[in-house]
Design a protein around this motif. Structure first.
Motif, PDB file in Angstrom:
ATOM      1  N   GLY A 141      -5.087   2.571 -10.332  1.00 23.08           N
ATOM      2  CA  GLY A 141      -4.111   2.263 -11.374  1.00 23.08           C
ATOM      3  C   GLY A 141      -2.867   3.125 -11.243  1.00 23.08           C
ATOM      4  O   GLY A 141      -2.526   3.587 -10.152  1.00 23.08           O
ATOM      5  N   ASP A 142      -2.201   3.398 -12.365  1.00 23.50           N
ATOM      6  CA  ASP A 142      -0.898   4.069 -12.333  1.00 23.50           C
ATOM      7  C   ASP A 142      -0.963   5.582 -12.478  1.00 23.50           C
ATOM      8  O   ASP A 142       0.062   6.244 -12.444  1.00 23.50           O
ATOM      9  N   MET A 147      -8.844   9.948 -10.821  1.00 27.63           N
ATOM     10  CA  MET A 147      -9.513  10.054 -12.113  1.00 27.63           C
ATOM     11  C   MET A 147      -8.520  10.212 -13.272  1.00 27.63           C
ATOM     12  O   MET A 147      -8.905  10.630 -14.359  1.00 27.63           O
ATOM     13  N   GLY A 148      -7.270   9.883 -13.039  1.00 24.30           N
ATOM     14  CA  GLY A 148      -6.287   9.960 -14.116  1.00 24.30           C
ATOM     15  C   GLY A 148      -5.356  11.132 -13.946  1.00 24.30           C
ATOM     16  O   GLY A 148      -4.662  11.250 -12.941  1.00 24.30           O
ATOM     17  N   ASP A 176       1.648   2.147  -2.293  1.00 29.12           N
ATOM     18  CA  ASP A 176       1.065   2.892  -3.418  1.00 29.12           C
ATOM     19  C   ASP A 176       0.249   4.077  -2.914  1.00 29.12           C
ATOM     20  O   ASP A 176       0.288   5.162  -3.492  1.00 29.12           O
ATOM     21  N   PHE A 177      -0.504   3.865  -1.836  1.00 31.58           N
ATOM     22  CA  PHE A 177      -1.288   4.973  -1.289  1.00 31.58           C
ATOM     23  C   PHE A 177      -0.372   6.062  -0.753  1.00 31.58           C
ATOM     24  O   PHE A 177      -0.608   7.253  -0.981  1.00 31.58           O
ATOM     25  N   ARG A 178       0.674   5.666  -0.063  1.00 30.85           N
ATOM     26  CA  ARG A 178       1.610   6.660   0.467  1.00 30.85           C
ATOM     27  C   ARG A 178       2.244   7.479  -0.662  1.00 30.85           C
ATOM     28  O   ARG A 178       2.377   8.694  -0.568  1.00 30.85           O
ATOM     29  N   ALA A 179       2.616   6.795  -1.741  1.00 22.31           N
ATOM     30  CA  ALA A 179       3.225   7.477  -2.887  1.00 22.31           C
ATOM     31  C   ALA A 179       2.220   8.401  -3.575  1.00 22.31           C
ATOM     32  O   ALA A 179       2.588   9.473  -4.078  1.00 22.31           O
ATOM     33  N   TYR A 180       0.964   8.002  -3.605  1.00 23.24           N
ATOM     34  CA  TYR A 180      -0.101   8.820  -4.193  1.00 23.24           C
ATOM     35  C   TYR A 180      -0.382  10.057  -3.339  1.00 23.24           C
ATOM     36  O   TYR A 180      -0.522  11.178  -3.848  1.00 23.24           O
ATOM     37  N   ALA A 181      -0.448   9.869  -2.020  1.00 25.07           N
ATOM     38  CA  ALA A 181      -0.857  10.952  -1.127  1.00 25.07           C
ATOM     39  C   ALA A 181       0.242  11.986  -0.900  1.00 25.07           C
ATOM     40  O   ALA A 181      -0.064  13.173  -0.709  1.00 25.07           O
ATOM     41  N   LYS A 182       1.494  11.563  -0.933  1.00 25.65           N
ATOM     42  CA  LYS A 182       2.588  12.478  -0.565  1.00 25.65           C
ATOM     43  C   LYS A 182       2.612  13.754  -1.404  1.00 25.65           C
ATOM     44  O   LYS A 182       2.662  14.858  -0.842  1.00 25.65           O
ATOM     45  N   PRO A 183       2.559  13.673  -2.736  1.00 25.67           N
ATOM     46  CA  PRO A 183       2.579  14.928  -3.499  1.00 25.67           C
ATOM     47  C   PRO A 183       1.322  15.775  -3.307  1.00 25.67           C
ATOM     48  O   PRO A 183       1.392  17.005  -3.409  1.00 25.67           O
TER      49      PRO A 183
END
Length: 196
Positions: A141-142, A147-148, A176-183
Motif C-alpha cells: 500500500g501507500d 508494516m506501515g 513503487d518498489f524503487r521509491a520504497y527501497a531508495k530511502p
C-alpha cells in the motif's frame, strides 16, 4: 561485544550486518567464504551467515535477524499479536517468492555443477520475480514500510532481495518498489553495513 558475524558482506550476511547496525549493536567480523574450512568449523553445512552470540552459534539470515529483533525489542512486532502474524506473512512471502527465485537463478548460474545447470530457466525466474514484486507492492500500500509506519524484519529482506536482483541482472521495473527501497538504502545503518 557479544556478537560475531561470519560471512562476506556480498552474501545474505549483509542482512545480519544491517540489522545489527539498525539496532545499534557492536559486533566483530569474520569474512570466511561459504564452504571454506574456516567457516565449516562454525557451520558444517558450509553456509553463511553465521552469528556467534556468546557460545551460541546461529545460522540462517532470517532466523538470525528475527532473533536479534526479538532480543532487542525493536524492528519487530511482539510474538502472538496480529501485527506479528502480518509481519511474518510478509517475511514468508519474501522468502518464498523473491529470495527463492533469486537463489534458484544463482544455483543455475554458478552454484550447481556445470552439467546440472539449466540456464534457460532464468528467463522464467525473472518474469516470476517481477510478478512477485508487483504483488508485494500491492500488499504494502501507500505506507513507507511494509508494516506501515514502522520498519521491521521483512523490510530488510525485501530491500536486500532488490539489491541482489539488480546485481543478478533481473529487471526491477516496478517504480513503487524503487521509491520504497531508495530511502531504506540511504539509511545510515544500511551504509555502515555496506562498509562492514
Amino acid at each position: 561485544m557479544n556478537y560475531t558475524v561470519i560471512g562476506p558482506t556480498v552474501t545474505r550476511t549483509f542482512r545480519v550486518l544491517w540489522m545489527l547496525e539498525e539496532l545499534g549493536q557492536s559486533y566483530a567480523r569474520m569474512t570466511h567464504p561459504p564452504r571454506s574450512d574456516a567457516l565449516m568449523a562454525f557451520n558444517p553445512a558450509g553456509k553463511v551467515p553465521v552469528l556467534l552470540d556468546g557460545t551460541a552459534v546461529l545460522t540462517d539470515s532470517t532466523a538470525i535477524i528475527q532473533y536479534l529483533a526479538d532480543k532487542h525489542g525493536d524492528m519487530t512486532h511482539p510474538a502472538g499479536t496480529i501485527e506479528r502474524a502480518r509481519q511474518d506473512g510478509f517475511t514468508q512471502f519474501i522468502l518464498d517468492e523473491l529470495d527463492a527465485t533469486l537463489w534458484t537463478a544463482a544455483r543455475h548460474t554458478f552454484v550447481l555443477p556445470k552439467e546440472k545447470r539449466v540456464p534457460e530457466v532464468k528467463q522464467s525466474l525473472k518474469w516470476e520475480f517481477s510478478q512477485s514484486i508487483d504483488e508485494l507492492m500491492r500488499r504494502k500500500g501507500d505506507a513507507p514500510f511494509l508494516m506501515g509506519e514502522k520498519m521491521t524484519v521483512p523490510d530488510i529482506l525485501a530491500v536486500h532481495c532488490g539489491t541482489w536482483a539488480i546485481a543478478a541482472g533481473f529487471p526491477l521495473e516496478n517504480t513503487d518498489f524503487r521509491a520504497y527501497a531508495k530511502p531504506l538504502r540511504s539509511r545510515g545503518a544500511y551504509q555502515r553495513a555496506s562498509q562492514a
